[in-house]
Motif scaffolding. Structure first.
Motif, PDB file in Angstrom:
ATOM      1  N   GLN A  75     -20.479 -27.672 -34.140  1.00  0.00           N
ATOM      2  CA  GLN A  75     -19.056 -27.334 -34.233  1.00  0.00           C
ATOM      3  C   GLN A  75     -18.220 -27.940 -33.119  1.00  0.00           C
ATOM      4  O   GLN A  75     -17.115 -28.439 -33.352  1.00  0.00           O
ATOM      5  CB  GLN A  75     -18.894 -25.817 -34.231  1.00  0.00           C
ATOM      6  N   LEU A  76     -18.710 -27.901 -31.879  1.00  0.00           N
ATOM      7  CA  LEU A  76     -17.935 -28.375 -30.741  1.00  0.00           C
ATOM      8  C   LEU A  76     -18.322 -29.770 -30.287  1.00  0.00           C
ATOM      9  O   LEU A  76     -17.708 -30.309 -29.374  1.00  0.00           O
ATOM     10  CB  LEU A  76     -18.065 -27.400 -29.562  1.00  0.00           C
ATOM     11  N   GLY A  77     -19.394 -30.336 -30.913  1.00  0.00           N
ATOM     12  CA  GLY A  77     -19.784 -31.703 -30.550  1.00  0.00           C
ATOM     13  C   GLY A  77     -20.419 -31.786 -29.187  1.00  0.00           C
ATOM     14  O   GLY A  77     -20.368 -32.845 -28.551  1.00  0.00           O
ATOM     15  N   GLY A  78     -21.006 -30.693 -28.705  1.00  0.00           N
ATOM     16  CA  GLY A  78     -21.630 -30.693 -27.396  1.00  0.00           C
ATOM     17  C   GLY A  78     -23.145 -30.791 -27.484  1.00  0.00           C
ATOM     18  O   GLY A  78     -23.713 -31.171 -28.516  1.00  0.00           O
ATOM     19  N   SER A  79     -23.789 -30.412 -26.401  1.00  0.00           N
ATOM     20  CA  SER A  79     -25.265 -30.446 -26.355  1.00  0.00           C
ATOM     21  C   SER A  79     -25.757 -29.156 -25.731  1.00  0.00           C
ATOM     22  O   SER A  79     -25.015 -28.483 -24.998  1.00  0.00           O
ATOM     23  CB  SER A  79     -25.742 -31.654 -25.543  1.00  0.00           C
ATOM     24  N   ILE A  80     -27.019 -28.807 -26.023  1.00  0.00           N
ATOM     25  CA  ILE A  80     -27.626 -27.591 -25.490  1.00  0.00           C
ATOM     26  C   ILE A  80     -29.078 -27.881 -25.145  1.00  0.00           C
ATOM     27  O   ILE A  80     -29.779 -28.590 -25.868  1.00  0.00           O
ATOM     28  CB  ILE A  80     -27.523 -26.440 -26.511  1.00  0.00           C
ATOM     29  N   ASP A  81     -29.489 -27.347 -24.029  1.00  0.00           N
ATOM     30  CA  ASP A  81     -30.865 -27.569 -23.578  1.00  0.00           C
ATOM     31  C   ASP A  81     -31.413 -26.226 -23.112  1.00  0.00           C
ATOM     32  O   ASP A  81     -30.871 -25.632 -22.174  1.00  0.00           O
ATOM     33  CB  ASP A  81     -30.896 -28.593 -22.444  1.00  0.00           C
ATOM     34  N   LEU A  82     -32.453 -25.741 -23.787  1.00  0.00           N
ATOM     35  CA  LEU A  82     -33.080 -24.456 -23.472  1.00  0.00           C
ATOM     36  C   LEU A  82     -34.396 -24.714 -22.755  1.00  0.00           C
ATOM     37  O   LEU A  82     -35.201 -25.533 -23.199  1.00  0.00           O
ATOM     38  CB  LEU A  82     -33.335 -23.649 -24.739  1.00  0.00           C
ATOM     39  N   SER A  83     -34.603 -24.004 -21.621  1.00  0.00           N
ATOM     40  CA  SER A  83     -35.850 -24.162 -20.859  1.00  0.00           C
ATOM     41  C   SER A  83     -36.386 -22.777 -20.527  1.00  0.00           C
ATOM     42  O   SER A  83     -35.692 -21.974 -19.892  1.00  0.00           O
ATOM     43  CB  SER A  83     -35.572 -24.962 -19.575  1.00  0.00           C
ATOM     44  N   TRP A  84     -37.630 -22.504 -21.027  1.00  0.00           N
ATOM     45  CA  TRP A  84     -38.252 -21.201 -20.768  1.00  0.00           C
ATOM     46  C   TRP A  84     -39.151 -21.324 -19.539  1.00  0.00           C
ATOM     47  O   TRP A  84     -40.294 -21.739 -19.608  1.00  0.00           O
ATOM     48  CB  TRP A  84     -39.065 -20.766 -21.978  1.00  0.00           C
ATOM     49  N   GLU A  85     -38.560 -20.991 -18.377  1.00  0.00           N
ATOM     50  CA  GLU A  85     -39.321 -21.015 -17.132  1.00  0.00           C
ATOM     51  C   GLU A  85     -40.074 -19.696 -16.992  1.00  0.00           C
ATOM     52  O   GLU A  85     -39.681 -18.682 -17.586  1.00  0.00           O
ATOM     53  CB  GLU A  85     -38.368 -21.198 -15.943  1.00  0.00           C
TER      54      GLU A  85
END
Length: 675
Positions: A630-640
């Motif tokens: 929707q917003l044309g962005g990026s997401i990065d999920l990190s399970w530390e």
């Protein structure tokens, strides 16, 4: 008994006294032997010669002779003496003219001293007819010497100029009165000027103007002039009947009432006016009625503090002044009423908030209305149009406002031609303003326009329409989001489903409230984070750090949904699920045409994470659909091991539209899942 004609000593004396009309006869018949002059036969030759010259002349002449200044005069001089003729013949000059000795005795003394005198005009107040009257004369006093060379007498040739002087004075008075009254616009000033001028002209002690009420018959002295020492009557009101029948009835009948002495004669005898007139210092007076439309409306008056006889000329003059004053009052009152009316309407014209213009149409050779000229505009016209009046007055509209549409001349032309008023709203492009106008014809070829600047209302209506469309659009989007939430939410039971749906809809509502608070200009990022995290906190530590950022309207709700899903996951599985959990959210904003927002979500102190989740839950799909899709962005999920770390990066475009993605798999059924 008949006078005895003296016997003259010689024919020469008879010749000297011959002719002379009535006075010649009286002189011949007079017993001169009983006077210091003696019989005519014994008179000095100089006296005989003068008498002969005097009796032969038609010009007024008189002679005084001897130390006693015995008088002789001719027919021309007799009218000057008035009631003192014929007793003055042979009498001493001082005894005859006792009332004017202060004025003429010094002149006569100079003549007897050998000095001649000539005067073109001398003013004397005489009582020659039993009452004081102003008189005017031109004369010469000539010394006459006897045979020894000594001055024995005085010869006077004179002419009474009273009539001419009074006529000239009255004519001058009329001119001055006319000029003064013509220049006065205030009715009270008209009355005051007429009273003052008349008072000075008549040499009286009071003059004034009074009005009589139509209903109460009260006489009110409206304005007056008073000589020093005279009590003022101005403003006093008394019933006309208080002045008694002679005065009241005379005025009501339209007659001039003139009295020589208020304490003597018919007026006093009939009305016992002594105390009343004495209190006002009135001994003599004239009252001239002004009867209009059959009613006694006013009176002009003149008073004297001493007895005085009012001549016919004076009474006529007072009537003339009264009539002129009445006419001037009528004009002044009409002009005052007109000025008051004009001032009232001019004040309204000036103070009114509506613009007003008076114009005349201009037609082409075919008779069609092609333009109009501004004749008058008010201050509101300048304010509402933004155009100075000096720029338009007397000019054509096409010249004063270049680019004005033909619509205006055509519409006003129909109004001026048909007389039918027009009410319309139209945008004047040259001024970039909307006007609501009421136009009506004032006279053939002319019209008036009354108008308001409704640009603000028009813009408000446009904004309202735009807002309605925007609300409609957002409502549809919100319903679509809610529909997606309902469709995509999965739960093991109904209560869990209700809680999940309520939480997500509440997130949307909070974002909606933030936008509404700022009138849909955007949403403050920190306020949005605080609002979304507040329902999930139970004493945990939360750190928010970053610059001030205003999220565009269309980015606020997607970001709110993303934060809600992250917080929901943290409550279920992460740092917000235990009392000692900690959460930090940091963000930065990069510069550029499209600012880039970087936001890092870091959890710590929650349950340990053994490994990265293998299944994507509904939260993960929401994050992916909102931030990326929707917003044309990026997401990065990190399970530390210490907790979830999420990096979001999105461009802050102001016009991004969004909807939640449709179903793309099933959410995890319990256990630890990704967001």
């Amino acid at each position: 008994m008949p006078a005895v004609l003296p016997v003259h000593a010689d024919p020469e004396t008879d010749a000297v006294l011959a002719g002379g009309g009535a006075l010649g006869g009286l002189i011949r018949a007079h017993d001169w032997s009983a006077t210091p002059l003696g019989p005519p036969g014994t008179w000095p030759q100089a006296l005989k010669t003068l008498v002969a010259v005097m009796l032969g002349s038609r010009q007024p002449m008189f002679i005084t002779w001897g130390p006693e200044r015995i008088m002789l005069y001719n027919d021309g001089y007799a009218p000057i003496l008035g009631a003192r003729h014929p007793g003055a013949l042979g009498a001493p000059f001082p005894a005859v003219w006792f009332d004017i000795q202060a004025d003429v005795a010094p002149i006569l003394d100079r003549a007897y001293a050998g000095e001649g005198t000539h005067m073109d005009d001398i003013t004397l107040v005489m009582t020659r007819n039993g009452y004081p009257e102003e008189t005017h004369f031109s004369f010469s006093y000539t010394p006459v010497r006897d045979e020894t060379g000594a001055v024995a007498g005085m010869f006077c040739a004179c002419a009474e100029t009273t009539g001419r002087v009074l006529v000239e004075r009255r004519q001058h008075f009329r001119l001055v009165l006319e000029e003064r009254l013509r220049d006065l616009a205030d009715p009270r000033e008209v009355m005051a000027a007429a009273a003052e001028l008349l008072g000075h002209h008549l040499r009286c002690d009071r003059a004034g103007y009074a009005e009589i009420g139509a209903e109460d018959d009260l006489l009110t002295v409206v304005r007056e002039w008073c000589a020093p020492g005279m009590p003022a009557l101005e403003g006093r009101r008394r019933p006309l009947a208080d002045f008694g029948p002679v005065l009241a009835e005379g005025l009501r009948a339209g007659r001039i009432v003139a009295f020589t002495d208020a304490l003597d004669g018919e007026l006093a005898a009939a009305e016992a006016t002594d105390a009343r007139f004495a209190a006002a210092c009135i001994r003599a007076g004239i009252a001239v009625p002004l009867v209009k439309a059959g009613r006694l409306a006013a009176a002009f008056f003149a008073h004297a503090a001493v007895p005085r006889r009012w001549t016919e000329e004076e009474q006529s003059l007072v009537r003339e002044v009264a009539e002129r004053t009445w006419a001037a009052l009528g004009r002044a009152r009409a002009e005052a009423a007109l000025r008051e009316s004009e001032a009232r309407w001019r004040g309204l014209f000036t103070r009114m908030h509506e613009g007003f213009a008076l114009c005349e149409m201009v037609h082409g050779s075919d008779g069609r209305a092609v333009d109009f000229r501004y004749l008058e505009v008010n201050h509101a016209w300048e304010t509402l149009t933004g155009v100075p009046a000096a720029q338009v007055l007397g000019r054509l509209a096409s010249e004063a406002i270049p680019g004005i549409e033909p619509f205006w001349a055509e519409t006003y032309g129909r109004v001026a031609e048909t007389g039918e008023p027009a009410h319309f709203e139209f945008r004047l492009a040259a001024l970039d303003r909307w006007f609501e106008v009421l136009a009506y014809r004032t006279e053939p070829g002319r019209f008036a326009a009354l108008f308001l600047n409704v640009t603000g209302r028009k813009l408000a209506e446009e904004r309202q329409a735009l807002l309605a469309r925007e609300v409609d659009h957002r409502a549809k989007n919100a319903l679509a989001v809610v529909q997606s939430v309902l469709r995509l939410t999965r739960a093991p039971d109904l209560p869990a489903f209700v809680r999940a749906v309520e939480g997500r809809v509440a997130a949307l509502a909070r974002a909606q409230s933030l936008l509404a608070d700022d009138r849909w200009h955007g949403a403050d990022l920190r306020a949005l984070l605080e609002a979304e995290l507040a329902p999930f906190l139970a004493g945990q530590q939360v750190e928010l750090d970053g610059p001030g950022v205003v999220l565009p309207v269309r980015a606020a709700q997607p970001v709110a949904m993303a934060v809600h899903e992250l917080a929901t996951n943290a409550v279920k599985h992460g740092a917000l699920s235990v009392p000692g959990g900690r959460l930090s959210v940091h963000w930065t904003l990069g510069a550029g045409a499209t600012p880039l927002l970087r936001l890092r979500w870091v959890e710590a102190g929650g349950p340990a994470i053994p490994q990265t989740p293998t299944r994507r839950g509904f939260g993960s799909r929401v994050l992916d659909g909102t931030i990326r899709g929707q917003l044309g962005g990026s997401i990065d999920l990190s399970w530390e091991p210490t907790g979830l770390a999420c990096d979001l990066c999105l461009p802050l475009r102001g016009d991004a539209d969004w909807t939640l993605p449709g179903p793309a798999g099933q959410p995890g059924a319990g256990g630890r899942g990704g967001p």
